[in-house]
Motif scaffolding. Structure first.
Motif: not given
Length: 220
Positions: A71-75, A100-108, A110-116, A191-197
């Motif tokens: 999963v890829f989502c905002d918080t 969820a700890d292993s398969v849910v990837f978030f950005s707080n 907003s996803t725009m945190q990753i884009v920025a 801000p926070s995210t685990n999408v880097n994993v």
């Protein structure tokens, strides 16, 4: 998910995306060919955070490729009830309160945190977002790209997303990876995210991370 399938070559990665911004972002990265050739990444637009568990369940039931579904989502906003709804739904699907700890990837926030993070120096903090307001975050992303924001308010429409992502390149993908590695993995922090994993895994040939997920949830 077929629990009896062998996982000799788990190449298919399905990413259940919260909405159009996340889905188009993954498509953009696919176009740039940033992933290891070991994977075939397919984004699915859930069209809303509350629909993620349903979409995940449908993909889970239908997939027999031996790959993995994430999963890829905002918080969303504090107290993060919608994000916790997603995590609880995934946990219930697996019958495991840590799934969820292993398969849910978030950005707080907003996803725009990753884009920025594509458009800033790795340690200057200029891309750190403090709000999930789409229009405000889009203005920051355009500013970081040294572009003027369009006059029409950003509402995450198709052509607006394309214009926002046009500056994303293979080179600044690596910048983004360095930037987000320095963010917290605690979804309560802005801000926070685990999408880097997820991205780090998709950029390497070693597929043991998928095997570990299969073993953890007894898929094989």
């Amino acid at each position: 998910m077929n629990s009896n399938i062998a996982i000799e070559n788990p190449t298919r990665v399905i990413i259940i995306c919260e909405g159009a911004e996340e889905c188009e972002y993954i498509k953009k990265l696919n176009e740039l060919d940033v992933w290891s050739r070991s994977y075939r990444v397919r984004p699915i637009n859930a069209k809303g955070i509350n629909r993620i568990p349903e979409e995940y369940g449908q993909a889970f039931d239908a997939d027999d490729s031996g790959g993995v579904i994430v999963v890829f989502c905002d918080t969303e906003v504090p107290p993060y009830k919608q994000f916790e709804f997603v995590c609880n739904g995934i946990n219930e699907l697996y019958g495991n309160d840590k799934a969820a700890d292993s398969v849910v990837f978030f950005s707080n926030p907003s996803t725009m945190q990753i884009v920025a993070s594509h458009f800033t120096a790795w340690n200057d903090g200029s891309s750190h977002l403090r709000t999930n307001k789409k229009a405000d975050n889009a203005k920051l992303v355009f500013k970081l790209q040294k572009k003027n924001a369009p006059k029409n308010e950003y509402k995450a429409k198709g052509f607006q997303i394309s214009s926002l992502y046009i500056g994303i390149t293979k080179e600044n993908f690596e910048t983004m990876r360095r930037v987000i590695r320095n963010l917290s993995h605690d979804y309560n922090i802005i801000p926070s995210t685990n999408v880097n994993v997820l991205f780090d895994n998709l950029c390497q040939d070693d597929k043991s991370w998928i095997r570990l997920i299969h073993e953890l949830f007894k898929w094989s």
